[in-house]
Design an enzyme around this catalytic site. Structure first.
Site, PDB file in Angstrom:
ATOM      1  N   ARG A 119       0.834  -1.199   0.000  1.00  0.00           N
ATOM      2  CA  ARG A 119       0.000   0.000   0.000  1.00  0.00           C
ATOM      3  C   ARG A 119       0.874   1.256   0.000  1.00  0.00           C
ATOM      4  O   ARG A 119       0.634   2.202  -0.753  1.00  0.00           O
ATOM      5  CB  ARG A 119      -0.919  -0.019   1.224  1.00  0.00           C
ATOM      6  CG  ARG A 119      -1.938   1.120   1.312  1.00  0.00           C
ATOM      7  CD  ARG A 119      -2.817   0.887   2.533  1.00  0.00           C
ATOM      8  NE  ARG A 119      -3.879   1.863   2.692  1.00  0.00           N
ATOM      9  CZ  ARG A 119      -3.775   2.976   3.425  1.00  0.00           C
ATOM     10  NH1 ARG A 119      -2.635   3.247   4.032  1.00  0.00           N
ATOM     11  NH2 ARG A 119      -4.797   3.815   3.544  1.00  0.00           N
ATOM     12  N   HIS A 202      -5.614   9.766  -0.285  1.00  0.00           N
ATOM     13  CA  HIS A 202      -7.070   9.812  -0.139  1.00  0.00           C
ATOM     14  C   HIS A 202      -7.728  10.828  -1.073  1.00  0.00           C
ATOM     15  O   HIS A 202      -8.530  11.660  -0.658  1.00  0.00           O
ATOM     16  CB  HIS A 202      -7.460  10.078   1.322  1.00  0.00           C
ATOM     17  CG  HIS A 202      -7.030   8.994   2.248  1.00  0.00           C
ATOM     18  ND1 HIS A 202      -7.550   7.718   2.199  1.00  0.00           N
ATOM     19  CD2 HIS A 202      -6.093   8.985   3.227  1.00  0.00           C
ATOM     20  CE1 HIS A 202      -6.955   6.974   3.118  1.00  0.00           C
ATOM     21  NE2 HIS A 202      -6.065   7.713   3.742  1.00  0.00           N
ATOM     22  N   GLN A 251     -10.999   2.985   0.135  1.00  0.00           N
ATOM     23  CA  GLN A 251     -10.406   3.884   1.117  1.00  0.00           C
ATOM     24  C   GLN A 251      -9.195   4.618   0.568  1.00  0.00           C
ATOM     25  O   GLN A 251      -8.897   5.744   0.962  1.00  0.00           O
ATOM     26  CB  GLN A 251     -10.010   3.075   2.365  1.00  0.00           C
ATOM     27  CG  GLN A 251      -9.542   3.873   3.551  1.00  0.00           C
ATOM     28  CD  GLN A 251      -8.335   3.233   4.197  1.00  0.00           C
ATOM     29  OE1 GLN A 251      -7.273   3.159   3.608  1.00  0.00           O
ATOM     30  NE2 GLN A 251      -8.517   2.764   5.427  1.00  0.00           N
TER      31      GLN A 251
END
Length: 310
Positions: A119, A202, A251
């Protein structure tokens, strides 16, 4: 009712994990497993630095997770407590959602470490350095910041990344758009603080990272958690593994709805929040829900104290 909560990026610091590793075999086992999973000496980096290497997204994310899980494991092992007996929900801020899932045994530790390493790498690679930016907006509420972000976009990306607490909202997107938004924030009576991040997290610019995580999560062994987890993107509890996978991928580009999550947990009956491995979320909670009790657990002394009241 009680929730166990886990911090996100920004809570890393050189020296983290050292005292736990020195004092507890349970903590050392966590750090050793993470080191083996990643094929690197992450604990040494956590304890000794350098700070700029620890702060790299691909290192900070698994380090913060490992520190929080080690803290929880010490409480469980040496305090004789089980998460499922002491918490009705778990939740985490951004990467902390992975920590929460690991804590609730939806993901094993090795899988969690590898997912967070990927990630971090995917988020860093999604946008060339210098093209994106983030800024913390103070003194304005979510709706005001969302309207300003929309005005500032002008064909570029500028969105709310984190709704952290009243008067603390983070925006993310193209650098020029964030700069335009920051000027509008000043005109509205707020304060904009550029964040020292290497990528605009984000926001829709993270789509390549979201795609990478969707693929990785599809291969991961993910089970139903012992207790429901409050998802960042919905501010609602989830326990179905397929739904968890989908929401974790969303997310990466979606807004972290932390303020709403805390209010939703409170509405569900939670009045006691325990933050593991950081001192970031508990202060936020005291601003969001002043009537709630929120404590942070980092040191062995704090672990001993909290074990007496759980």
């Amino acid at each position: 009712m009680r929730a166990f909560i886990f911090p996100g990026q920004g809570s890393q610091a050189v020296g983290m994990g050292q005292a736990l590793a020195d004092a507890s075999a349970a903590a050392r086992e966590v750090f050793q497993e993470v080191d083996e999973a990643l094929g690197q000496s992450l604990l040494r980096l956590m304890c000794e630095g350098p700070a700029d290497e620890l702060t790299l997204t691909e290192n900070a994310q698994p380090a913060i997770m490992a520190n929080a899980i080690a803290t929880l494991r010490v409480l469980e092992r040496e305090g004789g407590l089980r998460l499922a007996d002491k918490a009705e929900f778990v939740a985490g801020h951004s990467l902390g959602e992975y920590t929460a899932l690991c804590a609730a045994e939806a993901l094993d530790l090795t899988t969690t470490a590898k997912l967070l390493k990927l990630r971090g790498q995917a988020m860093q690679a999604a946008v060339p350095v210098g093209e994106g930016a983030m800024a913390a907006i103070l003194k304005l509420d979510f709706s005001q910041v969302a309207e300003i972000a929309e005005q500032a976009a002008q064909g570029e990306v500028c969105t709310v990344a984190n709704d952290n607490a009243p008067g603390q909202v983070v925006i993310s997107g193209h650098k020029a758009a964030i700069e335009r938004a920051s000027e509008l924030v000043k005109s509205a009576g707020g304060r904009a603080m550029p964040l020292p991040v290497s990528a605009p997290f984000h926001c829709p610019l993270m789509k390549p990272a979201a795609d990478a995580m969707e693929e990785a999560l599809g291969r991961a062994d993910l089970r139903a958690p012992l207790v429901p987890v409050f998802a960042n993107v919905t501010a609602a509890p989830v326990a179905d593994p397929g739904e968890i996978r989908r929401l974790l991928a969303e997310q990466v580009t979606g807004t972290v709805r932390w303020r709403e999550s805390v209010l939703a947990m409170q509405e569900a009956g939670v009045h006691h929040f325990v933050e593991f491995g950081g001192k970031v979320l508990a202060p936020m909670i005291k601003r969001i829900a002043p009537d709630a009790e929120a404590v942070s657990v980092v040191s062995m002394d704090e672990l001993e104290q909290v074990s007496k009241v759980l």
